[in-house]
Scaffold this motif. Structure first.
Motif, mmCIF file in Angstrom:
data_model
loop_
_atom_site.group_PDB
_atom_site.id
_atom_site.type_symbol
_atom_site.label_atom_id
_atom_site.label_comp_id
_atom_site.label_asym_id
_atom_site.label_seq_id
_atom_site.Cartn_x
_atom_site.Cartn_y
_atom_site.Cartn_z
ATOM 1 N N LYS A 62 4.905 -2.097 -13.576
ATOM 2 C CA LYS A 62 4.804 -1.028 -14.110
ATOM 3 C C LYS A 62 4.806 0.249 -13.198
ATOM 4 O O LYS A 62 4.146 0.337 -12.527
ATOM 5 C CB LYS A 62 3.456 -0.443 -15.578
ATOM 6 C CG LYS A 62 3.760 -0.988 -16.766
ATOM 7 C CD LYS A 62 2.512 -1.411 -17.633
ATOM 8 C CE LYS A 62 2.958 -2.220 -18.536
ATOM 9 N NZ LYS A 62 1.668 -1.767 -19.440
ATOM 10 N N PRO A 63 5.519 1.292 -13.170
ATOM 11 C CA PRO A 63 6.386 1.816 -12.271
ATOM 12 C C PRO A 63 4.908 2.906 -12.267
ATOM 13 O O PRO A 63 4.566 3.293 -13.807
ATOM 14 C CB PRO A 63 7.256 2.677 -12.028
ATOM 15 C CG PRO A 63 7.479 2.028 -13.917
ATOM 16 C CD PRO A 63 6.677 0.612 -14.075
ATOM 17 N N PRO A 64 4.574 3.642 -11.730
ATOM 18 C CA PRO A 64 2.925 5.058 -11.584
ATOM 19 C C PRO A 64 3.667 5.999 -12.353
ATOM 20 O O PRO A 64 5.029 6.554 -12.707
ATOM 21 C CB PRO A 64 2.392 5.484 -10.334
ATOM 22 C CG PRO A 64 3.558 4.802 -9.547
ATOM 23 C CD PRO A 64 4.964 3.847 -9.613
ATOM 24 N N GLU A 65 3.068 6.745 -13.401
ATOM 25 C CA GLU A 65 3.376 8.163 -13.980
ATOM 26 C C GLU A 65 3.699 9.061 -12.957
ATOM 27 O O GLU A 65 3.392 8.663 -11.951
ATOM 28 C CB GLU A 65 2.503 8.270 -14.594
ATOM 29 C CG GLU A 65 2.232 7.777 -16.021
ATOM 30 C CD GLU A 65 1.188 8.524 -16.904
ATOM 31 O OE1 GLU A 65 0.967 8.866 -16.952
ATOM 32 O OE2 GLU A 65 0.847 7.057 -17.750
ATOM 33 N N ASP A 66 4.394 9.991 -13.803
ATOM 34 C CA ASP A 66 5.182 11.127 -13.140
ATOM 35 C C ASP A 66 4.377 11.849 -12.264
ATOM 36 O O ASP A 66 3.132 12.321 -12.644
ATOM 37 C CB ASP A 66 5.971 12.143 -13.350
ATOM 38 C CG ASP A 66 7.353 11.489 -13.408
ATOM 39 O OD1 ASP A 66 7.808 10.307 -12.689
ATOM 40 O OD2 ASP A 66 8.752 11.614 -14.252
ATOM 41 N N GLY A 67 3.728 12.613 -11.412
ATOM 42 C CA GLY A 67 2.443 12.938 -10.588
ATOM 43 C C GLY A 67 1.814 11.740 -10.321
ATOM 44 O O GLY A 67 -0.107 12.806 -9.916
ATOM 45 N N PRO A 73 3.693 1.894 -5.881
ATOM 46 C CA PRO A 73 4.807 1.544 -6.430
ATOM 47 C C PRO A 73 4.465 0.482 -6.630
ATOM 48 O O PRO A 73 3.663 -0.627 -7.040
ATOM 49 C CB PRO A 73 5.711 1.257 -5.430
ATOM 50 C CG PRO A 73 4.825 0.845 -3.934
ATOM 51 C CD PRO A 73 3.763 2.031 -4.392
ATOM 52 N N PRO A 74 5.303 -0.666 -7.746
ATOM 53 C CA PRO A 74 5.275 -1.597 -8.677
ATOM 54 C C PRO A 74 5.106 -3.172 -8.258
ATOM 55 O O PRO A 74 6.250 -2.817 -6.675
ATOM 56 C CB PRO A 74 6.307 -1.320 -9.664
ATOM 57 C CG PRO A 74 7.087 0.131 -9.925
ATOM 58 C CD PRO A 74 6.615 0.475 -8.513
ATOM 59 N N HIS A 75 4.887 -3.787 -8.110
ATOM 60 C CA HIS A 75 4.511 -4.811 -7.230
ATOM 61 C C HIS A 75 4.087 -6.161 -7.859
ATOM 62 O O HIS A 75 3.425 -4.990 -9.549
ATOM 63 C CB HIS A 75 3.331 -4.493 -6.701
ATOM 64 C CG HIS A 75 1.999 -4.783 -5.944
ATOM 65 N ND1 HIS A 75 1.398 -2.891 -6.750
ATOM 66 C CD2 HIS A 75 0.620 -5.297 -6.346
ATOM 67 C CE1 HIS A 75 0.402 -2.937 -6.846
ATOM 68 N NE2 HIS A 75 0.120 -4.468 -6.965
ATOM 69 N N GLY A 76 4.092 -7.012 -7.249
ATOM 70 C CA GLY A 76 3.249 -8.272 -7.772
ATOM 71 C C GLY A 76 4.274 -9.575 -7.901
ATOM 72 O O GLY A 76 5.265 -9.933 -7.428
ATOM 73 N N THR A 77 4.159 -10.816 -8.406
ATOM 74 C CA THR A 77 4.716 -12.022 -8.578
ATOM 75 C C THR A 77 4.209 -12.508 -10.488
ATOM 76 O O THR A 77 3.679 -12.418 -10.540
ATOM 77 C CB THR A 77 4.120 -12.578 -7.422
ATOM 78 O OG1 THR A 77 4.961 -13.822 -7.103
ATOM 79 C CG2 THR A 77 2.556 -12.981 -7.314
ATOM 80 N N SER A 78 4.522 -13.534 -10.755
ATOM 81 C CA SER A 78 4.819 -14.168 -11.207
ATOM 82 C C SER A 78 4.139 -15.877 -10.759
ATOM 83 O O SER A 78 5.061 -16.578 -9.995
ATOM 84 C CB SER A 78 6.070 -14.569 -12.663
ATOM 85 O OG SER A 78 6.876 -15.134 -11.525
ATOM 86 N N GLY A 79 3.344 -16.639 -11.928
ATOM 87 C CA GLY A 79 3.295 -17.854 -11.073
ATOM 88 C C GLY A 79 2.107 -17.972 -10.609
ATOM 89 O O GLY A 79 1.273 -16.861 -10.023
ATOM 90 N N ALA A 80 1.593 -19.634 -9.625
ATOM 91 C CA ALA A 80 0.142 -20.065 -9.634
ATOM 92 C C ALA A 80 0.174 -19.124 -8.086
ATOM 93 O O ALA A 80 1.399 -19.378 -6.759
ATOM 94 C CB ALA A 80 -0.478 -20.152 -9.556
#
Length: 140
Positions: A62-67, A73-80
């Motif tokens: 999820k992107p950060p809310e304005d302000g 920034p959005p980041h991450g992965t799926s899986g182990a």
């Protein structure tokens, strides 16, 4: 550039949808010191001179809310994923006993050609974890 500017790894991130299970595992079984937990988004642990970040992958995309004060920034992965913890030679037996007592199977236990030992096991989210002597990377 003759000298690298980067000094070391500061943090390592793994992903787990069930942060309660992750908290019981990393804080309870592995005994890491919890730094903070923010709802169902993340739980952070101190790990030697670094930090282990456990994120819920559904929240970090999820992107950060304005302000936002911390506009990560959005980041991450799926899986182990995989992380390796540095472990002194004299602490392998106690670590294996603690894991096995908690019902955590040791998937592999071997000595590398350079003489360093590693054990492999999984966290509740399926991440592959390793405990190893630093000498596997030529660190004494």
């Amino acid at each position: 550039m003759s000298q690298p500017l980067i000094e070391a790894m500061l943090e390592t991130a793994l992903y787990a949808a069930d942060l309660d299970a992750a908290e019981r595992f990393y804080g309870g079984i592995l005994g890491l010191e919890k730094i903070a937990r923010v709802g169902n988004r993340h739980v952070f642990y101190r790990c030697g001179p670094g930090v282990l970040l456990i994120f819920n992958p559904l929240e970090t995309v999820k992107p950060p809310e304005d302000g936002a004060a911390l506009p990560v920034p959005p980041h991450g992965t799926s899986g182990a994923g995989h992380a390796c913890f540095r472990l002194a030679k004299e602490n392998f037996s106690a670590t294996i006993v603690a894991l096995e007592t908690a019902g955590i199977a040791i998937e592999a236990d071997f000595t590398w050609p350079n003489g360093g030992r590693s054990i492999y096991f999984r966290d509740p989210a399926g991440n592959s974890l390793e405990c190893a002597e630093a000498r596997i990377w030529g660190i004494e």
